[in-house]
Design a protein around this motif. Structure first.
Motif, PDB file in Angstrom:
ATOM      1  N   ALA A 251     -35.825  47.893 121.799  1.00  0.00           N
ATOM      2  CA  ALA A 251     -35.526  48.235 120.402  1.00  0.00           C
ATOM      3  C   ALA A 251     -34.328  49.173 120.318  1.00  0.00           C
ATOM      4  O   ALA A 251     -33.447  49.012 119.464  1.00  0.00           O
ATOM      5  CB  ALA A 251     -36.752  48.866 119.749  1.00  0.00           C
ATOM      6  N   ASP A 252     -34.274  50.158 121.240  1.00  0.00           N
ATOM      7  CA  ASP A 252     -33.122  51.072 121.250  1.00  0.00           C
ATOM      8  C   ASP A 252     -31.830  50.323 121.568  1.00  0.00           C
ATOM      9  O   ASP A 252     -30.778  50.571 120.950  1.00  0.00           O
ATOM     10  CB  ASP A 252     -33.348  52.185 122.275  1.00  0.00           C
ATOM     11  N   MET A 253     -31.903  49.394 122.534  1.00  0.00           N
ATOM     12  CA  MET A 253     -30.694  48.629 122.874  1.00  0.00           C
ATOM     13  C   MET A 253     -30.258  47.742 121.710  1.00  0.00           C
ATOM     14  O   MET A 253     -29.063  47.631 121.420  1.00  0.00           O
ATOM     15  CB  MET A 253     -30.968  47.776 124.109  1.00  0.00           C
ATOM     16  N   GLN A 254     -31.234  47.120 121.037  1.00  0.00           N
ATOM     17  CA  GLN A 254     -30.872  46.302 119.884  1.00  0.00           C
ATOM     18  C   GLN A 254     -30.267  47.159 118.777  1.00  0.00           C
ATOM     19  O   GLN A 254     -29.293  46.746 118.129  1.00  0.00           O
ATOM     20  CB  GLN A 254     -32.105  45.555 119.375  1.00  0.00           C
ATOM     21  N   ALA A 255     -30.864  48.351 118.566  1.00  0.00           N
ATOM     22  CA  ALA A 255     -30.285  49.244 117.552  1.00  0.00           C
ATOM     23  C   ALA A 255     -28.868  49.669 117.951  1.00  0.00           C
ATOM     24  O   ALA A 255     -27.953  49.690 117.117  1.00  0.00           O
ATOM     25  CB  ALA A 255     -31.178  50.472 117.380  1.00  0.00           C
ATOM     26  N   ALA A 256     -28.694  50.006 119.261  1.00  0.00           N
ATOM     27  CA  ALA A 256     -27.347  50.374 119.715  1.00  0.00           C
ATOM     28  C   ALA A 256     -26.381  49.195 119.597  1.00  0.00           C
ATOM     29  O   ALA A 256     -25.213  49.370 119.234  1.00  0.00           O
ATOM     30  CB  ALA A 256     -27.402  50.854 121.167  1.00  0.00           C
ATOM     31  N   ARG A 257     -26.889  47.984 119.864  1.00  0.00           N
ATOM     32  CA  ARG A 257     -26.028  46.805 119.739  1.00  0.00           C
ATOM     33  C   ARG A 257     -25.595  46.608 118.301  1.00  0.00           C
ATOM     34  O   ARG A 257     -24.420  46.328 118.022  1.00  0.00           O
ATOM     35  CB  ARG A 257     -26.788  45.582 120.238  1.00  0.00           C
ATOM     36  N   ARG A 258     -26.562  46.762 117.370  1.00  0.00           N
ATOM     37  CA  ARG A 258     -26.181  46.638 115.955  1.00  0.00           C
ATOM     38  C   ARG A 258     -25.184  47.721 115.558  1.00  0.00           C
ATOM     39  O   ARG A 258     -24.232  47.456 114.811  1.00  0.00           O
ATOM     40  CB  ARG A 258     -27.429  46.705 115.088  1.00  0.00           C
ATOM     41  N   SER A 259     -25.410  48.949 116.062  1.00  0.00           N
ATOM     42  CA  SER A 259     -24.483  50.034 115.731  1.00  0.00           C
ATOM     43  C   SER A 259     -23.089  49.745 116.280  1.00  0.00           C
ATOM     44  O   SER A 259     -22.085  49.917 115.586  1.00  0.00           O
ATOM     45  CB  SER A 259     -25.006  51.350 116.300  1.00  0.00           C
ATOM     46  N   ILE A 260     -23.035  49.274 117.547  1.00  0.00           N
ATOM     47  CA  ILE A 260     -21.729  48.962 118.141  1.00  0.00           C
ATOM     48  C   ILE A 260     -21.074  47.800 117.413  1.00  0.00           C
ATOM     49  O   ILE A 260     -19.848  47.774 117.212  1.00  0.00           O
ATOM     50  CB  ILE A 260     -21.905  48.657 119.640  1.00  0.00           C
ATOM     51  N   ALA A 261     -21.900  46.816 117.006  1.00  0.00           N
ATOM     52  CA  ALA A 261     -21.336  45.684 116.258  1.00  0.00           C
ATOM     53  C   ALA A 261     -20.720  46.159 114.943  1.00  0.00           C
ATOM     54  O   ALA A 261     -19.655  45.696 114.542  1.00  0.00           O
ATOM     55  CB  ALA A 261     -22.421  44.634 116.003  1.00  0.00           C
ATOM     56  N   LYS A 262     -21.411  47.096 114.275  1.00  0.00           N
ATOM     57  CA  LYS A 262     -20.841  47.633 113.038  1.00  0.00           C
ATOM     58  C   LYS A 262     -19.530  48.359 113.305  1.00  0.00           C
ATOM     59  O   LYS A 262     -18.550  48.209 112.560  1.00  0.00           O
ATOM     60  CB  LYS A 262     -21.842  48.580 112.377  1.00  0.00           C
ATOM     61  N   ILE A 263     -19.520  49.160 114.407  1.00  0.00           N
ATOM     62  CA  ILE A 263     -18.289  49.892 114.741  1.00  0.00           C
ATOM     63  C   ILE A 263     -17.159  48.917 115.062  1.00  0.00           C
ATOM     64  O   ILE A 263     -16.006  49.098 114.652  1.00  0.00           O
ATOM     65  CB  ILE A 263     -18.555  50.842 115.925  1.00  0.00           C
ATOM     66  N   VAL A 264     -17.508  47.843 115.807  1.00  0.00           N
ATOM     67  CA  VAL A 264     -16.484  46.834 116.145  1.00  0.00           C
ATOM     68  C   VAL A 264     -15.956  46.161 114.886  1.00  0.00           C
ATOM     69  O   VAL A 264     -14.748  45.910 114.745  1.00  0.00           O
ATOM     70  CB  VAL A 264     -17.074  45.794 117.119  1.00  0.00           C
ATOM     71  N   ARG A 265     -16.882  45.859 113.950  1.00  0.00           N
ATOM     72  CA  ARG A 265     -16.422  45.241 112.697  1.00  0.00           C
ATOM     73  C   ARG A 265     -15.498  46.183 111.931  1.00  0.00           C
ATOM     74  O   ARG A 265     -14.486  45.741 111.354  1.00  0.00           O
ATOM     75  CB  ARG A 265     -17.632  44.860 111.845  1.00  0.00           C
TER      76      ARG A 265
END
Length: 429
Positions: A251-265
């Motif tokens: 769950a933490d990795m998925q949350a971090a992935r979503r956060s990084i995806a937002k930053i990348v966007r």
């Protein structure tokens, strides 16, 4: 006649010299004012860049804060579910306590009745003993009655002992019934996973014998399966802890992935905006500079894939005056060089450049194109400096300082420099 013409021209020359001095003063004051304006604009440009960087950092922090809020919400929901489970377990325990109290309340009246019987037996025994004693004292001839009274007293004692035995049996039976009730409650609630209220509401079984036989068969099948692994519960708890830990990490990795995806966007959007803004500025500068280097001509930049600015290419469209050219390969070498310089200056003009280093960029230019390039470079001398490697005389004439390399008779090279303004002063002197 020449002397008269010279005397007639001297007032005009003096006036022109005076006018030249005034214009030089105005030019110097204008340059000073422009330098002060550039100095004041420099901090503002730095502040604009800092504000842009701060805005990007704030957007990244906002996206991170949103992800942390979502994670806190999930943790809060999990804690609320744990609280609800604990409340349900507490309710089941309270229901069990109430059932035990109900069973106790049913057995207590029986014990009270037995206690009253014991008290009555003891009172009757004391009465008979008193009667026997009074009879023995009053008359010695009443031995028969005394013996009968003693016999009745002994029978009363025996009755008392029997009542005590029955009371003990009742208490033992009470304990056994309590144990059976506890075992039945535990079997219903834990093994059958059925609330006691639901079990009490169920009707009695009509085919109890068949159900018991089926239960016996199932128990026998369970026994035939072999002994139970005593470490299974511990292994299950260890695997469950590991599973819960991995789920939390996932769950933490998925949350971090979503956060990084937002930053990348956010970064991609900013890069796209910066590219489009820079492209438009370079295109505008290129059109302006191309019009200066090619009077009457037109040039522009176009995107190969306007819908995909991240992977698109850039095409240069150049149309000198009086020529119909579709490809740059059809242009002459001088026109290609001048177009490339126009694109180079257009790119560098988007951001202030302190100096340029140009290595024989005008080698392929004819006199007309060279004159245009020199005129454009001369217009840029107030904003930047140029270091040019050249063999063209016209380019050397517009320089402030010349550096030359010559070889002496002994084969050793020598660097020479000359400021043209001082050379002109010495020549005029």
């Amino acid at each position: 006649r020449a002397r008269a013409a010279l005397e007639a021209a001297e007032p005009d020359a003096a006036e022109l010299a005076k006018r030249h001095d005034e214009l030089s003063t105005l030019v110097d004051s204008g340059k000073t004012e422009m330098d002060s304006l550039r100095a004041s604009l420099g901090p503002l440009a730095g502040q604009v860049e800092q504000i842009g960087a701060s805005l990007a950092d704030l957007r990244v922090k906002a996206a991170t804060g949103m992800e942390r809020c979502e994670y806190a919400s999930r943790v809060l929901l999990a804690r609320e579910q744990d609280i609800r489970n604990a409340q349900e377990a507490e309710a089941r325990r309270r229901a069990g306590i109430e059932r035990r109290r109900a069973v106790t309340s049913r057995i207590d009246p029986l014990i009270a009745v037995l206690d009253r019987l014991v008290v009555c037996a003891q009172g009757r025994t004391r009465t008979l003993e008193e009667q026997a004693t009074s009879t023995q004292n009053s008359s010695a001839g009443l031995h028969t009655q005394i013996n009968d009274a003693r016999t009745r007293a002994r029978s009363a004692h025996d009755s008392y002992d029997a009542a005590n035995g029955q009371l003990a049996d009742v208490r033992v039976e009470k304990g056994r019934l309590e144990m059976q009730v506890e075992a039945a409650i535990q079997t219903i609630t834990e093994e059958c996973a059925t609330p006691l209220e639901t079990a009490l509401d169920l009707p009695q079984l009509e085919n109890r014998t068949e159900v018991e036989e089926q239960a016996f068969k199932l128990q026998r099948r369970i026994k035939n399966m072999g002994t139970i692994n005593p470490d299974a519960a511990a292994e299950y708890e260890a695997l469950k802890d590991r599973y819960d830990y991995l789920c939390a990490q996932l769950a933490d990795m998925q949350a971090a992935r979503r956060s990084i995806a937002k930053i990348v966007r956010v970064i991609d959007a900013r890069m796209k905006d910066d590219f489009v803004r820079t492209y438009e500025q370079v295109n505008e500068n290129f059109q302006e500079i191309f019009g200066i280097l090619f009077p009457g001509g037109s040039g522009k930049l176009t995107l190969v894939s306007p819908d995909d600015p991240e992977n698109t290419g850039v095409e240069v469209n150049a149309q000198p005056h009086g020529k119909r050219i579709l490809k740059m390969s059809l242009m002459s070498g001088g026109e290609q060089s001048l177009t490339a310089l126009a694109l180079l200056f257009a790119v560098y003009k988007t951001r202030a450049t302190p100096f340029y280093i140009l290595d024989e960029v005008e080698a392929a230019l004819d006199d007309t194109n060279l004159r245009r390039l020199c005129a454009y470079l001369d217009s840029m001398r107030d904003d930047t400096q140029f270091i040019m490697i050249t063999h063209q005389r016209r380019t050397m004439e517009m320089a402030d300082v010349l550096y030359g390399i010559s070889m002496q008779s002994d084969g050793v090279t020598k660097v020479m420099s000359q400021r043209l303004d001082r050379a002109l002063e010495m020549a005029e002197g």
